[in-house]
Design an enzyme around this catalytic site. Structure first.
Site, mmCIF file in Angstrom:
data_model
loop_
_atom_site.group_PDB
_atom_site.id
_atom_site.type_symbol
_atom_site.label_atom_id
_atom_site.label_comp_id
_atom_site.label_asym_id
_atom_site.label_seq_id
_atom_site.Cartn_x
_atom_site.Cartn_y
_atom_site.Cartn_z
ATOM 1 C CB SER A 103 4.333 -6.128 -4.186
ATOM 2 O OG SER A 103 3.210 -5.580 -4.811
ATOM 3 C CG ASP A 242 -0.761 -5.746 -4.186
ATOM 4 O OD1 ASP A 242 -1.298 -4.881 -3.470
ATOM 5 O OD2 ASP A 242 0.354 -5.577 -4.715
ATOM 6 C CG ASP A 244 2.445 -3.733 -1.363
ATOM 7 O OD1 ASP A 244 1.714 -4.223 -2.250
ATOM 8 O OD2 ASP A 244 3.372 -2.943 -1.616
ATOM 9 C CG ASP A 246 1.493 -1.449 -4.230
ATOM 10 O OD1 ASP A 246 0.985 -2.560 -4.496
ATOM 11 O OD2 ASP A 246 2.690 -1.180 -4.480
#
EC number: 5.4.2.10
Length: 447
Positions: A103, A242, A244, A246
């Site tokens: 992440s 960010d 990834d 999400d």
């Protein structure tokens, strides 16, 4: 049995350092394969996506070996946002989806998180069962039943179309200049494409991943680069994702930031006015600012708080039948559109509000006045538990006594990094600084 390997968002750590080793990933893939292949009579498949970290190749290969060794077929998506993995797990009728990502963490970290066939993150109980299998002898499939691996070339295109469908069909982004910061991460292709296809004048930032620069001086945790781009290009708005994709932060035309709390306040207000906010309830975590709670109360709306982690937000939303939730950190969950936090889709909803209301980002981004909040992180070493120290407990008790009736204190270990997070809120900023400083000093002394 308490989970030992899984944290608040899967397994995470520094690549090639326990627990995030190739050996662990191979065994974890085999354990998860055994868990999801309990019905031996049917064919089984897993979809695997990743962000742009260099170690992603290693973990992708190891997980593939683990899953195929138990007879599961593997569909490889390549670099793709986490919410796309959740979506494709459902649409491709997979038994399980896997995202390889840490992440917002630095490039040297990586992680592995799982989605069930319904596109939702696994429950604590499911993760505990996988850990139990992992701790034992994992029986491989017979040679004729070994699984196959195949690359899927159109995963990004499927997600692009899904993302666009969440944007009102009668609207376009013509004339809107948008900076999008993809954090050199998983959305570096899809986010600019979606915005361009909807008509925006797109200024991409953080779209040159090299395996080592994900989240480095860019993205939702370092929005300064995007803020400078917004101002220098005279953009109308900035969207910061960010690694990834999400989570999201929004920048107005002046480069000023709106966090997840402000976005949730905006969406909750608008949805409630349109009769779309189920039970007039918003779900957020214990980290969300008291100002959000006061704001919603004044509007007659309810706030339900959960433990930190978007998976716990989603669990509460599903249990209560609610459709909007998220985190201050920028995870925004809209169950009418998806099953997990989706930074791009949340950004699109903000742009839709700009177009529909004919208002600037600066007019929309600030719904409520925050209660002064201070958050400090203290790193601790392996095997240490500073919160168990008597001196730390004493400092926490003293701080809570000082804040009684005036604010709140929250101390917790991060579920994704070896950090103790010390957060306090109080209208008296001098007291706030003093209280946090005393607790942080006690925690540091115990490390």
């Amino acid at each position: 049995m308490a989970r030992k390997l899984f944290g608040t968002d899967g397994v995470r750590g520094t690549a090639n350092t326990a627990p995030m080793t190739a050996e662990m990933a191979l065994r974890l893939g085999a354990a998860a394969g055994r868990y999801f292949r309990r019905d031996q009579s049917a064919a089984h498949r897993v979809v695997i996506g990743k962000d742009t970290r260099l170690s992603g190749y290693m973990f992708e290969t190891a997980l593939t070996a683990g899953f195929t060794s138990t007879g599961m077929n593997v569909l490889l998506l390549g670099p793709i946002p986490t919410p796309a993995v959740a979506l494709l797990t459902q649409s491709m009728r997979a038994d399980v989806g896997v995202m390889i990502s840490a992440s917002h963490n630095p490039a040297d970290d990586n992680g592995i998180k799982f989605f069930g066939p319904d596109g939702y993150k696994l429950s604590d109980a499911a993760e505990e069962e996988i850990e139990e299998i992992l701790a034992g002898d994992i029986r491989p499939a017979q040679a004729p039943n070994i699984g196959r691996a195949k690359r899927i070339d159109d995963g990004l295109g499927r997600y692009i179309e899904r993302a666009k469908r969440t944007f009102p069909a009668h609207l376009r982004l013509d004339g809107l200049k948008v900076v999008v910061d993809c954090a050199n991460g998983a959305a570096y292709k899809v986010a600019p494409a979606v915005l361009w296809e909807l008509g925006a004048d797109v200024i991409p930032v953080g779209v040159s991943p090299n395996g080592r620069n994900i989240n480095r001086d860019c993205g939702s945790t370092a929005p300064q680069t995007a803020a400078e781009a917004v101002v220098s290009h005279g953009a109308d708005v900035g969207i910061c994702l960010d690694g990834d994709a999400d989570r999201v932060m929004i920048l107005d035309e002046n480069g000023e930031l709106a966090d997840g709390d402000q976005l949730m306040a905006l969406f909750a207000t608008r949805w409630a006015a349109q009769g779309l906010l189920r039970d007039n309830t918003l779900v957020a975590t214990v980290m969300s600012n008291l100002g959000l709670e006061y704001y919603l109360n004044d509007l007659g709306l309810k706030l339900v708080r959960t433990a930190v982690g978007d998976r716990y937000v989603v669990e509460a939303m599903r249990k209560g039948g609610w459709n909007l939730g998220g985190e201050q950190s920028g995870h925004i969950v809209m169950l009418d559109h998806g099953t997990t936090g989706d930074g791009l889709m949340a950004g699109l909803q903000f742009l839709a509000e700009m177009v529909q209301q004919g208002r600037s980002a600066s007019e929309l981004k600030h719904s409520f006045t925050t209660v002064p909040q201070r958050l400090e992180n203290v790193r601790f070493g392996a095997g240490q538990d500073p919160l168990a120290a008597a001196s730390v407990k004493s400092a926490i008790a003293a701080a809570e006594a000082q804040l009684s009736g005036k604010g709140r204190l929250l101390i917790r270990k991060s579920g994704t990094e070896p950090l103790v997070r010390v957060m306090a809120e109080c209208e008296d900023e001098a007291m706030l600084t003093s209280v946090v400083g005393e607790v942080v000093a006690a925690v540091e002394a115990a490390c």
